[in-house]
Design an enzyme around this catalytic site. Structure first.
Site, PDB file in Angstrom:
ATOM      1  N   LYS A  72       0.846  -1.265   0.021  1.00  0.00           N
ATOM      2  CA  LYS A  72       0.028  -0.133  -0.212  1.00  0.00           C
ATOM      3  C   LYS A  72       0.950   1.162   0.088  1.00  0.00           C
ATOM      4  CE  LYS A  72      -3.879  -2.054   2.234  1.00  0.00           C
ATOM      5  NZ  LYS A  72      -5.172  -2.072   2.998  1.00  0.00           N
ATOM      6  N   ASP A 109     -10.479   2.065   1.648  1.00  0.00           N
ATOM      7  CA  ASP A 109     -10.531   1.598   2.835  1.00  0.00           C
ATOM      8  C   ASP A 109     -11.187   2.492   3.828  1.00  0.00           C
ATOM      9  OD1 ASP A 109      -9.508  -0.839   2.616  1.00  0.00           O
ATOM     10  OD2 ASP A 109      -7.318  -0.038   2.967  1.00  0.00           O
TER      11      ASP A 109
END
Length: 279
Positions: A72, A109
């Site tokens: 990420k 997210d």
């Protein structure tokens, strides 16, 4: 741009380890519901060292990528642009590959957490508690910046982690106070508790669940329920699960990659529940 059903397009989730990922189940369910017969979604075991080489293989048929750990942050130097949301936590879990060849990163997210909470009736709380201080905790703080009007207490195991969480609080404009993990049972009395720790970490806290708990958001989904979530439900508290988060963040990914809005939330949820039940 909205994808046509006949377009042959590819997407995938990358990470290491990746065999456990439910993303293919969720995205394929969305494609089936949307009639995107030419679309495929796969998983690839890719670590940080292999990520640049993987990007070099991507052709015009690729629409997007989902990223899990440990990619990420590693992906950011490979992108042409990242969203403000992704920049706020220095983490990208979604890459959209545009028709003109650009690589655009986002983080679904954070809005996925907010959407999961709102689905369970949590629009605003005065205070909240976060269990843990890893990468997911910073996303939790970013989500809380949108739903918590007051102090967030983060329970951590070391002063180094505590300092890191306070820095994230300053960056995200969240009033963060840190407390020692030894006192984590106190967190369970908050109106909203977000557990961001690995499997098994919160099991010892189950015995401390109060008689009338409020809302627990446990980001785990396998195994489920966690000991803490099971006890919470037994006492009548509201529980938001990691599957809720996974589905809501995947919905946003599907919308960005295919251009179809809204993505089929319930079909994706059913597919995820079925896959977990079969494990």
């Amino acid at each position: 741009m909205k994808a046509r059903a006949t377009d042959a397009r590819r997407a995938a989730v990358l990470g290491s380890p990746i065999a456990h990922s439910l993303s293919p189940v969720l995205h394929r369910a969305a494609y089936a519901e949307l009639g995107l017969d030419g679309w495929s979604y796969d998983r690839f075991e890719v670590d940080e060292a292999g990520l640049p080489g993987f990007f070099d293989t991507l052709g015009a048929e690729w629409a997007g990528l989902s990223l899990t750990m440990p990619l990420k942050r590693a992906v950011i130097p490979l992108l042409d642009e990242i969203s403000e949301t992704a920049s706020s936590v220095e983490a990208v879990n979604t890459v959209v590959l545009t028709e003109d060849g650009r690589r655009v990163g986002d983080n679904t997210d954070i809005p996925g957490m907010v959407a999961a909470l709102r689905e369970h009736g949590i629009e605003q709380v005065d205070t909240a508690a976060v269990l843990g201080a890893g990468a997911t905790a910073s996303s939790a703080l970013a989500a809380l910046s949108r739903v918590c009007s007051g102090e967030v207490v983060v329970y951590v195991r070391s002063e180094a982690r505590a300092a890191e969480m306070r820095q994230w609080g300053e960056r995200l404009d969240v009033e963060v106070r840190t407390a020692d993990w030894a006192d984590a049972a106190e967190a369970l009395r908050a109106p909203l508790v977000i557990a961001t720790t690995p499997a098994g970490t919160t099991d010892a806290l189950a015995a401390a669940v109060p008689e009338r708990p409020a809302t627990l958001f446990d980001v785990l989904y396998d195994p489920w329920p966690t000991g803490l979530a099971a006890r919470w439900s037994m006492f009548g508290g509201a529980v938001v699960s990691g599957l809720d988060l996974l589905v809501h963040q995947a919905v946003l990914q599907v919308e960005q990659m295919t251009g179809h809005t809204p993505a089929p939330l319930e079909a994706m949820r059913r597919a995820g529940e079925k896959a977990l039940a079969e494990r």
